[in-house]
Design a protein around this motif. Structure first.
Motif, mmCIF file in Angstrom:
data_model
loop_
_atom_site.group_PDB
_atom_site.id
_atom_site.type_symbol
_atom_site.label_atom_id
_atom_site.label_comp_id
_atom_site.label_asym_id
_atom_site.label_seq_id
_atom_site.Cartn_x
_atom_site.Cartn_y
_atom_site.Cartn_z
ATOM 1 N N GLU A 180 0.833 -1.218 0.000
ATOM 2 C CA GLU A 180 0.000 0.000 0.000
ATOM 3 C C GLU A 180 0.860 1.258 0.000
ATOM 4 O O GLU A 180 0.591 2.213 -0.726
ATOM 5 N N THR B 187 -3.152 2.139 -8.424
ATOM 6 C CA THR B 187 -4.003 1.245 -7.620
ATOM 7 C C THR B 187 -3.803 -0.172 -8.172
ATOM 8 O O THR B 187 -4.587 -0.648 -8.981
ATOM 9 N N LEU C 200 -6.396 1.420 -1.416
ATOM 10 C CA LEU C 200 -5.174 1.684 -2.199
ATOM 11 C C LEU C 200 -4.833 0.540 -3.144
ATOM 12 O O LEU C 200 -4.098 0.721 -4.108
ATOM 13 N N ARG D 261 -6.304 -2.984 -5.343
ATOM 14 C CA ARG D 261 -7.508 -3.520 -5.982
ATOM 15 C C ARG D 261 -7.462 -5.046 -5.908
ATOM 16 O O ARG D 261 -6.732 -5.680 -6.657
#
Ligand SMILES: Cc1ncc(COP(=O)(O)O)c(C=O)c1O
Length: 373
Positions: free
Chosen positions: A114, A123, A157, A159
């Motif tokens: 992240e 992302t 942050l 996916r």
């Protein structure tokens, strides 16, 4: 004819192509195939796999991923929980030109991914790794995996698009029935986790399983979308022992020369630096010796030091005759050896001698040799 000095890594094109096709045949059950690069480490073979319909490539290291990305591959799963900030950042810079999927296997490691994503302002896609019994990386299937998925979703942050597992413990199975049980548990661990995550409102379109002994079986479970076979590109002594492949399917051998003959043993120029000292992998250490000679006697290497392989005749491996074991092998004769575990053997050589179907021999580099970082 090309002069081949031993020990040498030999690859038969005909068998390779059959194995690649066998790997792709699972696509008939509706799953995608994302072969693991770690076994062959060859751009040429990875391209063959893509041409046959692979959806992308699986890698174990950042340097393998970078090599593939530099060579035009555009869909890479890094099936390893990266923690090194610079490696993660470098790979994130490849997005969006390429699809680079990161592994997450714990909350603390997710925080590192992240952090890099925030800095790089991307992302990235991540897949959660679940532990289906190998007890290596991965969250436990079910609740623990769900908890981590929820944390990722809340963070916003990363996916989350997939869940995967690797049932390497199938290598230690003692029967076909046991392999089938492990394949069922492998599929179940991913399907259960994906179902719980989806019930929490987070879609999980990718459910991936892998391991050469199990992928053909696990692929048949409804809901599995992808398999990641690695070793099946070549097979080896261990896979034959497991019943996953027949001797005739093994595409990779190490060519060695008889350098000395004694009354009770033969000595070859292939030792641990050509064959490794592996007697198996993932808890299966059942292989007799360090590689089998492809002769009708099916002799095996009883002992290795770095540059020497010894075929000793003893109670376990009785001498077929007295002098030199009566094997009919003379000094400087060459023998092909089927290694116990093909994957680490490949990493010991700069190139394959690629024995083509038309009778020619090409040099094929082991492009990612030593790319362990
Ligand atoms: C995460 C992952 N996926 C797939 C594979 C491929 O397994 P196999 O070589 O048994 O096909 C491995 C091998 O170690 C792996 O670690």
């Amino acid at each position: 004819m090309m002069a081949i000095e031993t020990p040498a890594l030999m690859l038969e094109e005909k068998k390779l192509r059959l194995n690649l096709q066998r790997m792709m045949d699972v696509a008939a059950t509706g799953v995608q195939v994302r072969p693991h690069f770690k076994t062959h480490k060859s751009l040429y073979i990875a391209k063959l796999q893509m041409n046959l319909g692979a959806c992308g490539i699986t890698v174990a290291t950042a340097s393998e991923a970078e090599l593939l990305l530099e060579n035009g591959f555009r869909d890479i799963l890094i099936a390893f929980p990266l923690t090194d900030h610079e490696k993660i950042r470098r790979l994130m810079r490849r997005i969006p030109a390429a699809r680079v999927i990161f592994t997450v296997d714990s909350e603390e490691q997710a925080a590192l991914v992240e952090r890099a994503a925030k800095q790089e302002k991307v992302t990235p896609e991540v897949w959660l790794k679940v532990n289906s019994g190998l007890n290596r990386c991965g969250t436990e299937p079910g609740k623990e995996t769900l908890l981590l998925a929820k944390k990722l979703a809340a963070g916003g942050l990363l996916r989350l698009t997939g869940v995967y597992t690797h049932a390497g413990h199938s290598y230690a199975a003692c029967s076909a029935a046991e392999i089938a049980q492990i394949a069922a548990a492998e599929a179940d661990s991913v399907l259960l986790s994906a179902r719980l995550i989806e019930e929490a409102g987070i879609p999980v379109p990718h459910r991936s399983v892998g391991s050469t002994p199990t992928f053909e079986l696990a692929a048949q479970y409804k809901g599995i979308t992808e398999v990641r076979p690695g070793n099946a590109v070549f097979f080896d002594g261990m896979q034959v022992g497991l019943g996953t492949a027949a001797w005739e399917e093994v595409a990779l051998t190490v060519l060695a020369t008889i350098v000395s003959r004694k009354k009770d043993r033969l000595i070859l120029d292939a030792g641990s630096k050509a064959l490794t000292t592996e007697k198996g992998a993932h808890g299966n250490e059942r292989m007799k010796g360090f590689g089998k000679l492809v002769t009708k006697e099916e002799l095996y290497i009883t002992r290795v030091s770095e540059e020497h392989g010894v075929v000793a005749f003893n109670q376990q491996q009785p001498s077929p005759g007295v002098e030199t074991g009566g094997t009919g092998l003379s000094l400087n004769d060459r023998v092909a050896i089927i290694p116990n575990h093909a994957c680490p053997v490949v990493n010991l050589f700069d190139h394959y001698y690629f024995m083509k179907e038309d009778g020619g021999v090409d040099i094929l580099p082991v492009d990612a040799r030593g790319m362990s970082q």
